[in-house]
Design an enzyme around this catalytic site. Structure first.
Site, PDB file in Angstrom:
ATOM      1  N   ARG A 144       0.716  -1.271  -0.094  1.00 58.58           N
ATOM      2  CA  ARG A 144       0.056   0.120   0.043  1.00 58.58           C
ATOM      3  C   ARG A 144       0.838   1.260  -0.054  1.00 58.58           C
ATOM      4  NH1 ARG A 144      -1.914   0.618   4.367  1.00 58.58           N
ATOM      5  NH2 ARG A 144      -1.166  -1.154   5.676  1.00 58.58           N
ATOM      6  N   HIS A 158     -10.623  -2.452  11.562  1.00 56.93           N
ATOM      7  CA  HIS A 158      -9.459  -3.425  11.278  1.00 56.93           C
ATOM      8  C   HIS A 158      -9.124  -4.262  12.115  1.00 56.93           C
ATOM      9  CE1 HIS A 158      -5.128  -3.266   9.427  1.00 56.93           C
ATOM     10  NE2 HIS A 158      -5.830  -4.064   8.949  1.00 56.93           N
ATOM     11  N   SER A 196      -1.271  -3.587  10.344  1.00 58.64           N
ATOM     12  CA  SER A 196      -0.860  -4.314   9.237  1.00 58.64           C
ATOM     13  C   SER A 196       0.441  -4.956   9.741  1.00 58.64           C
ATOM     14  CB  SER A 196      -0.730  -3.736   7.946  1.00 58.64           C
ATOM     15  OG  SER A 196      -1.972  -2.918   7.722  1.00 58.64           O
ATOM     16  N   LYS A 210      -9.533  -2.700   1.658  1.00 57.42           N
ATOM     17  CA  LYS A 210      -9.488  -1.572   2.540  1.00 57.42           C
ATOM     18  C   LYS A 210     -10.056  -0.382   2.016  1.00 57.42           C
ATOM     19  CE  LYS A 210      -6.867  -3.789   5.669  1.00 57.42           C
ATOM     20  NZ  LYS A 210      -5.659  -4.053   5.352  1.00 57.42           N
ATOM     21  N   ASP A 231      -9.216  -9.857   9.271  1.00 59.96           N
ATOM     22  CA  ASP A 231      -8.684  -8.628   8.881  1.00 59.96           C
ATOM     23  C   ASP A 231      -9.570  -7.274   9.292  1.00 59.96           C
ATOM     24  OD1 ASP A 231      -6.421  -7.182   7.886  1.00 59.96           O
ATOM     25  OD2 ASP A 231      -7.535  -6.527   6.023  1.00 59.96           O
ATOM     26  N   TYR A 290      -1.268  -3.553  -7.149  1.00 54.89           N
ATOM     27  CA  TYR A 290      -1.139  -4.351  -5.912  1.00 54.89           C
ATOM     28  C   TYR A 290      -2.152  -4.558  -4.975  1.00 54.89           C
ATOM     29  CZ  TYR A 290       0.732  -6.271  -1.763  1.00 54.89           C
ATOM     30  OH  TYR A 290       0.866  -6.948  -0.665  1.00 54.89           O
ATOM     31  N   CYS A 296       1.059  -7.057  11.999  1.00 54.66           N
ATOM     32  CA  CYS A 296       1.184  -7.261  13.368  1.00 54.66           C
ATOM     33  C   CYS A 296       0.513  -8.580  13.960  1.00 54.66           C
ATOM     34  CB  CYS A 296       0.899  -6.068  14.224  1.00 54.66           C
ATOM     35  SG  CYS A 296       2.035  -4.859  13.708  1.00 54.66           S
ATOM     36  N   ARG A 311       2.007 -12.373  -0.292  1.00 54.68           N
ATOM     37  CA  ARG A 311       0.981 -12.484  -0.014  1.00 54.68           C
ATOM     38  C   ARG A 311       0.282 -13.704  -0.362  1.00 54.68           C
ATOM     39  NH1 ARG A 311      -1.382  -8.788   4.219  1.00 54.68           N
ATOM     40  NH2 ARG A 311       0.341  -7.355   4.254  1.00 54.68           N
TER      41      ARG A 311
HETATM   42  P1  GTP Z   1      -2.097  -7.826   7.594  1.00 57.72           P
HETATM   43  O1  GTP Z   1      -2.634  -8.855   6.687  1.00 57.72           O
HETATM   44  O2  GTP Z   1      -1.185  -6.911   6.805  1.00 57.72           O
HETATM   45  O3  GTP Z   1      -3.328  -6.979   8.252  1.00 57.72           O
HETATM   46  O4  GTP Z   1      -1.352  -8.417   8.746  1.00 57.72           O
HETATM   47  P2  GTP Z   1      -1.754  -9.391   9.942  1.00 57.72           P
HETATM   48  O5  GTP Z   1      -2.082  -8.329  11.120  1.00 57.72           O
HETATM   49  O6  GTP Z   1      -3.000 -10.376   9.615  1.00 57.72           O
HETATM   50  O7  GTP Z   1      -0.223  -9.931  10.328  1.00 57.72           O
HETATM   51  P3  GTP Z   1      -0.035 -11.768  10.265  1.00 57.72           P
HETATM   52  O8  GTP Z   1      -0.546 -12.240  11.143  1.00 57.72           O
HETATM   53  O9  GTP Z   1       0.174 -11.834   8.869  1.00 57.72           O
HETATM   54  O10 GTP Z   1       1.402 -11.519  11.195  1.00 57.72           O
HETATM   55  C1  GTP Z   1       2.555 -10.648  10.503  1.00 57.72           C
HETATM   56  C2  GTP Z   1       3.995 -11.077  11.028  1.00 57.72           C
HETATM   57  O11 GTP Z   1       3.703 -11.165  12.601  1.00 57.72           O
HETATM   58  C3  GTP Z   1       4.053 -12.604  10.879  1.00 57.72           C
HETATM   59  O12 GTP Z   1       5.571 -12.425  10.374  1.00 57.72           O
HETATM   60  C4  GTP Z   1       4.195 -13.342  11.904  1.00 57.72           C
HETATM   61  O13 GTP Z   1       5.352 -14.172  11.947  1.00 57.72           O
HETATM   62  C5  GTP Z   1       4.373 -12.221  12.980  1.00 57.72           C
HETATM   63  N1  GTP Z   1       3.437 -12.693  14.325  1.00 57.72           N
HETATM   64  C6  GTP Z   1       2.266 -12.847  14.342  1.00 57.72           C
HETATM   65  N2  GTP Z   1       2.086 -13.262  15.444  1.00 57.72           N
HETATM   66  C7  GTP Z   1       2.945 -13.139  16.295  1.00 57.72           C
HETATM   67  C8  GTP Z   1       3.282 -13.432  17.654  1.00 57.72           C
HETATM   68  O14 GTP Z   1       2.444 -13.824  18.388  1.00 57.72           O
HETATM   69  N3  GTP Z   1       4.556 -13.384  18.043  1.00 57.72           N
HETATM   70  C9  GTP Z   1       5.487 -12.851  17.398  1.00 57.72           C
HETATM   71  N4  GTP Z   1       6.720 -12.674  17.731  1.00 57.72           N
HETATM   72  N5  GTP Z   1       5.240 -12.806  15.887  1.00 57.72           N
HETATM   73  C10 GTP Z   1       4.196 -12.835  15.373  1.00 57.72           C
HETATM   74  C1  SPV Z   2      -2.806  -4.570   5.173  1.00 54.33           C
HETATM   75  O1  SPV Z   2      -1.970  -3.852   4.999  1.00 54.33           O
HETATM   76  O2  SPV Z   2      -3.330  -4.342   6.669  1.00 54.33           O
HETATM   77  C2  SPV Z   2      -3.250  -5.583   4.548  1.00 54.33           C
HETATM   78  C3  SPV Z   2      -2.864  -5.884   3.140  1.00 54.33           C
HETATM   79  O3  SPV Z   2      -4.377  -6.282   5.066  1.00 54.33           O
HETATM   80  S1  SPV Z   2      -3.573  -4.803   2.057  1.00 54.33           S
HETATM   81  O4  SPV Z   2      -4.919  -5.622   1.465  1.00 54.33           O
HETATM   82  O5  SPV Z   2      -2.420  -4.536   1.016  1.00 54.33           O
HETATM   83  O6  SPV Z   2      -4.251  -3.651   2.634  1.00 54.33           O
HETATM   84 MN    MN Z   3      -4.767  -5.873   7.333  1.00 55.76          MN
END
Ligand code: GTP
Ligand code: SPV
Ligand code: MN
Length: 593
Positions: free
Chosen positions: A71, A229, A251, A209, A280, A200, A253, A374
């Site tokens: 983004r 979110h 994002s 989003k 999400d 993208y 996290c 992704r």
């Molecule tokens: P978006 O799709 O961008 O909104 O991301 P998201 O919030 O769904 O994050 P996602 O669950 O894909 O995790 C992103 C990163 O955080 C990954 O590299 C995970 O390995 C890391 N991660 C997730 N949960 C944990 C946790 O409990 N501890 C740690 N140390 N890392 C974590």
């Molecule tokens: C985020 O960035 O919070 C995502 C990926 O879930 S995107 O769809 O690119 O916003």
């Molecule tokens: Mn997201």
């Protein structure tokens, strides 16, 4: 052939055709035959590649332009009539000025291309909580992703009918993927989104989003509901009772990971289960019984690939085993599958990196997958998808959880004293930036409710909306509000909490608090668990009561610094900062003094 008689839709599509001048127009009916023909076409032109039909049936690989991998917050605009309505945290431009600029970029840009008209529903088709959008695009990649991420096709229009004008317009033009002319623009007062010069994810899958957060947050403010979110998960206890939690993390996290977590062994044996409703976005509304109910408006997962593996998130990995689109991962040429950092310890030597160049698997030299690569996977693939996923009424929420990526300061978990304090806790969220957006990674920035890049109007008015919603809820029906931090680090830079499935130990405390089954310690920032009350059985060696005490520590000196940062941030808002929040900040400062 047009799939509707709705004149508001037909007229708008005609206007888009007149502007961008496609060679032909194709309405997406949602049939498997049509989608399969588009997959074949995209593979014939090289836009996508088919992966191993035995190991990854129906899966495709796509690479975006290397200038177009995340983004672009600096080029994302909220175009309301006045700058004040967009607030101090959004980029703003006058709608007339922006429409003109965008029309100039979009004009004739489909020449030699096909226009795909995608009717889609955010949320189960026909649910009172759902909303309809039409996206026109010149990208097959967008069509195929939207067909996974949303409900698309004729059924959407049949249920929508011929009269209503309550649908969101979305125009996407790839143009030349010119980053200097890339714009992601929202006109909340016209229910309109225009995205140009990107191909993208969050920039072009306009249901996600752009609609489900930026436009929907604006609609929610005016219609009395919330677009957040947030992931939605259900925790089932051994008695078979399920409690639903919504959690907002910025994002990359940990939303997808938490939403699909596998309980630790001891919990599994005892009969605990975790069910994923969404990973999400949550749309939230008060139900007839006075409780808040959430639906997941999406139909798939657009998840971060790197770090996803059999141990960290087996349910996400299983979700990607068929009918999935992979974007910007490494291509393993030995068996025509995909690879990313953190999938396993065997990077393929005969491979292509995400940019399309040959790659030898030497991860220290160059990464195989982009950090924001992704997967787009159908929700129905997920082994732990909730039985309530399609429930048009949504699920009742017991708790809201906020959280960010903070190496220091924020404890593992704490609870707000009441609703307004909970809104304060969400409003002061801050997190280290990630690869999900372009720009520096690892810089702490304020990201209230994880909505900084996604709120379609003044963030101060958005906080007021949270406070107003709280006022309509009876205290015993209002979700309790918490904050978590899985990312606290020790002096050596190691994570102090194992995270992932073990986060259920924290959710268990949260649920017990909601049920009045455990007490807490009152501190300057809110209620904290007693270290003995977080179950660490089975974590021996990794976490002790003493190390827990460290992750639960509230350092008043650090928090006093933080309070200054909050005050400075709040100062940006002027008169839209709710009085209630200014009062909460005073309370925090007094508690710390
Ligand atoms: P978006 O799709 O961008 O909104 O991301 P998201 O919030 O769904 O994050 P996602 O669950 O894909 O995790 C992103 C990163 O955080 C990954 O590299 C995970 O390995 C890391 N991660 C997730 N949960 C944990 C946790 O409990 N501890 C740690 N140390 N890392 C974590
Ligand atoms: C985020 O960035 O919070 C995502 C990926 O879930 S995107 O769809 O690119 O916003
Ligand atoms: Mn997201």
């Amino acid at each position: 052939m047009a799939l509707t008689n709705n004149k508001t839709i037909l007229d708008w599509v005609d206007e888009q055709v007149a502007l961008v001048k496609p060679d032909s127009v194709v309405w997406i009916d949602g049939s498997e035959e049509q989608l399969e023909a588009l997959r074949n076409e995209a593979c014939a032109t090289g836009e996508m590649e088919r992966l191993n039909e035995e190991l990854l049936p129906g899966c495709l690989l796509h690479r975006t332009n290397p200038n177009d991998v995340a983004r672009v917050e600096g080029r994302t605009f909220i175009c309301t009539k006045t700058k004040e309505e967009a607030g101090p945290t959004n980029n703003w431009e006058d709608p007339d000025v922006m429409y003109k600029k965008l029309f100039d970029i979009a004009r004739d840009s489909y020449k030699g291309r096909t226009m795909y008209v995608i009717p889609y529903s955010m949320g189960p088709i026909g649910s009172k909580l759902s909303k309809v959008g039409i996206e026109v695009t010149d990208s097959i990649y967008v069509v195929l992703n939207m067909a996974i991420m949303t409900r698309v096709g004729k059924a959407v229009l049949d249920s929508f009918g011929d009269e209503s004008n309550d649908w969101v317009r979305g125009l996407h033009c790839k143009c030349d993927i010119d980053e200097n002319n890339r714009y992601i623009c929202h006109f909340p007062q016209d229910n309109t989104i225009i995205s140009v010069n990107s191909g993208y994810g969050g920039n072009v899958l306009l249901g996600k989003k752009c609609f489900a957060l930026r436009i929907a947050s604006y609609q929610g403010k005016h219609e009395g509901w919330q677009a957040e979110h947030m992931l939605i998960l259900g925790v089932e206890n051994p008695k078979g009772e399920v409690k639903y939690i919504c959690a907002a993390f910025p994002s990359a996290c940990g939303k997808t990971n938490l939403a699909m977590m596998v309980p630790p062994e001891g919990y599994k044996k005892a009969g605990y289960k975790v069910w994923c409703v969404g990973d999400d976005i949550a749309w939230i509304r008060k139900g007839e019984d006075g409780r808040l109910y959430a639906i997941n408006p999406e139909n798939g997962f657009f998840g971060v690939a790197p770090g996803t593996n059999e141990k960290s998130n087996p349910n996400a990995l299983a979700s990607t085993k068929q009918g999935t689109i992979f974007t910007n991962v490494a291509h393993n040429l030995d068996n025509n599958t995909v690879w990313w950092e953190g999938l396993d310890k065997n990077p393929p030597e005969n491979a292509v990196e995400w940019t399309g160049k040959p790659w030898n698997g030497k991860v220290d030299e160059i990464k195989g997958a982009h950090p924001n690569s992704r997967f787009t996977a159908p929700a129905k693939n997920c082994p732990c998808i909730s039985s309530e996923f399609e429930n048009p009424a949504g699920v009742p929420i017991s708790a809201f959880v906020f959280g960010g990526r903070r190496a220091a300061l924020t404890p593992l978990v704490y609870q707000s004293r009441d609703w307004n304090h909970g809104v304060f806790v969400g409003s002061i969220m801050a997190s280290e930036t990630t690869a999900a957006a372009t720009g520096a990674v690892g810089v702490v920035r304020r990201d209230p409710m994880a909505m900084l890049p996604f709120c379609g109007y003044d963030m101060g008015d958005y906080w007021q909306h949270w406070i107003d919603i709280g006022e309509t809820l009876d205290a015993d029906k209002a979700p309790k509000i918490f904050n978590v931090n899985w990312f606290r680090k020790d002096e050596d830079g190691n994570f102090m909490w194992p995270g992932f499935g073990d986060n259920l130990r924290v959710l268990e405390w949260i649920i017990k608090r909601c049920e009045n089954e455990v007490d807490a310690e009152e501190t300057a920032i809110g209620y904290l668990p007693k270290a003995e009350d977080i179950n660490i059985e089975g974590l021996e060696g990794e976490v002790s009561v003493d190390s827990l005490k460290k992750i639960l520590d509230v350092d008043k000196a650090l928090w006093s610094e933080e309070a200054k940062g909050i005050e400075e941030f709040y100062g940006k808002f002027g008169k839209t900062l709710p009085e209630e929040l200014a009062k909460e900040l005073d309370t925090l400062k007094a508690n710390l003094a």
